[in-house]
Design a protein around this motif. Structure first.
Motif, PDB file in Angstrom:
ATOM      1  N   HIS A  32      -2.985 -10.578   4.405  1.00  0.00           N
ATOM      2  CA  HIS A  32      -3.064  -9.318   4.238  1.00  0.00           C
ATOM      3  C   HIS A  32      -2.005  -8.472   5.403  1.00  0.00           C
ATOM      4  O   HIS A  32      -1.399  -7.485   5.115  1.00  0.00           O
ATOM      5  N   THR A  33      -1.552  -9.428   6.340  1.00  0.00           N
ATOM      6  CA  THR A  33      -0.544  -8.637   7.300  1.00  0.00           C
ATOM      7  C   THR A  33       0.941  -8.907   6.659  1.00  0.00           C
ATOM      8  O   THR A  33       1.698  -7.651   6.832  1.00  0.00           O
ATOM      9  N   ILE A  34       0.982  -9.787   5.937  1.00  0.00           N
ATOM     10  CA  ILE A  34       2.346  -9.890   5.170  1.00  0.00           C
ATOM     11  C   ILE A  34       2.433  -8.394   3.995  1.00  0.00           C
ATOM     12  O   ILE A  34       3.305  -7.961   3.898  1.00  0.00           O
ATOM     13  N   ILE A  35       1.460  -8.316   3.611  1.00  0.00           N
ATOM     14  CA  ILE A  35       1.084  -7.278   2.657  1.00  0.00           C
ATOM     15  C   ILE A  35       1.502  -5.722   3.484  1.00  0.00           C
ATOM     16  O   ILE A  35       2.380  -5.107   2.760  1.00  0.00           O
ATOM     17  N   TYR A  36       0.768  -5.694   4.479  1.00  0.00           N
ATOM     18  CA  TYR A  36       1.132  -4.500   5.402  1.00  0.00           C
ATOM     19  C   TYR A  36       2.429  -4.351   5.669  1.00  0.00           C
ATOM     20  O   TYR A  36       3.258  -3.408   5.531  1.00  0.00           O
ATOM     21  N   LEU A  37       3.386  -5.421   6.022  1.00  0.00           N
ATOM     22  CA  LEU A  37       4.719  -5.752   6.481  1.00  0.00           C
ATOM     23  C   LEU A  37       5.761  -5.181   5.291  1.00  0.00           C
ATOM     24  O   LEU A  37       6.360  -4.254   5.290  1.00  0.00           O
ATOM     25  N   ALA A  60      -3.819   0.556  -5.630  1.00  0.00           N
ATOM     26  CA  ALA A  60      -3.637  -0.629  -5.140  1.00  0.00           C
ATOM     27  C   ALA A  60      -3.022  -1.518  -6.128  1.00  0.00           C
ATOM     28  O   ALA A  60      -2.366  -2.479  -5.902  1.00  0.00           O
ATOM     29  N   SER A  61      -3.416  -1.348  -7.431  1.00  0.00           N
ATOM     30  CA  SER A  61      -2.521  -2.244  -8.697  1.00  0.00           C
ATOM     31  C   SER A  61      -1.210  -1.724  -8.587  1.00  0.00           C
ATOM     32  O   SER A  61      -0.562  -2.825  -8.767  1.00  0.00           O
ATOM     33  N   GLU A  62      -0.751  -0.757  -8.434  1.00  0.00           N
ATOM     34  CA  GLU A  62       0.392  -0.183  -8.589  1.00  0.00           C
ATOM     35  C   GLU A  62       1.368  -0.799  -7.423  1.00  0.00           C
ATOM     36  O   GLU A  62       2.309  -1.389  -7.666  1.00  0.00           O
ATOM     37  N   ASN A  73      -5.982  -8.301  -3.024  1.00  0.00           N
ATOM     38  CA  ASN A  73      -5.595  -8.446  -1.499  1.00  0.00           C
ATOM     39  C   ASN A  73      -5.137  -7.540  -1.088  1.00  0.00           C
ATOM     40  O   ASN A  73      -5.256  -6.865  -0.005  1.00  0.00           O
ATOM     41  N   VAL A  74      -4.459  -6.637  -2.082  1.00  0.00           N
ATOM     42  CA  VAL A  74      -3.861  -5.287  -1.753  1.00  0.00           C
ATOM     43  C   VAL A  74      -4.828  -4.129  -1.475  1.00  0.00           C
ATOM     44  O   VAL A  74      -4.870  -3.361  -0.613  1.00  0.00           O
TER      45      VAL A  74
END
Length: 138
Positions: A32-37, A60-62, A73-74
């Motif tokens: 989740h942290t990597i997704i935020y970054l 979220a899917s986009e 996860n997104v």
């Protein structure tokens, strides 16, 4: 068109922020942290804004498609960010990452070349600084 380079200026204690610590502590928190970054990097050119363009059924899917991440996860990351004030949903399917506008920087490729050239000359001792003395009259 000239190339433009962007960067995030994360504070040395960014991972010590209580919100980031909480994000990392949940199940799959590092993901989740990597997704935020990745979302922050994706939004650099628009000063922290992301847009829902309708390519997928939902935002979220986009974003998952754009980031090459799992949609679930997104979705969880977005819910966390919204709960903790790190993302705001605006009008016209606009999403604002609230921290990004204060931590971004950018420069053109030519500005970067000039800066690097000046640094090389400075290191080589090529700058001769002369002092001008002016008489001050009162």
């Amino acid at each position: 068109m000239a190339k433009r380079y962007y960067w995030l200026k994360l504070k040395a204690d960014w991972f010590s922020d209580k919100r980031i610590k909480k994000l990392r502590s949940i199940a799959g928190g590092d993901t989740h942290t990597i997704i935020y970054l990745k979302m922050m990097l994706l939004s650099l050119k628009d000063e922290g804004k992301l847009y829902f363009e309708g390519v997928e059924d939902n935002f979220a899917s986009e974003i998952a498609l754009a980031l090459d991440e799992d949609a679930e996860n997104v979705k969880l990351t977005l819910a966390f960010l919204q709960r903790h004030g790190l993302i705001e949903i605006g009008d016209d399917d606009e999403y604002q990452l609230t921290e990004v506008p204060t931590i971004i920087g950018s420069e053109t490729a030519s500005a970067m070349r000039v800066r690097e050239h000046r640094e090389r000359k400075k290191k080589a001792g090529c700058y001769n600084v002369t002092r001008l003395k002016q008489a001050v009259t009162i």
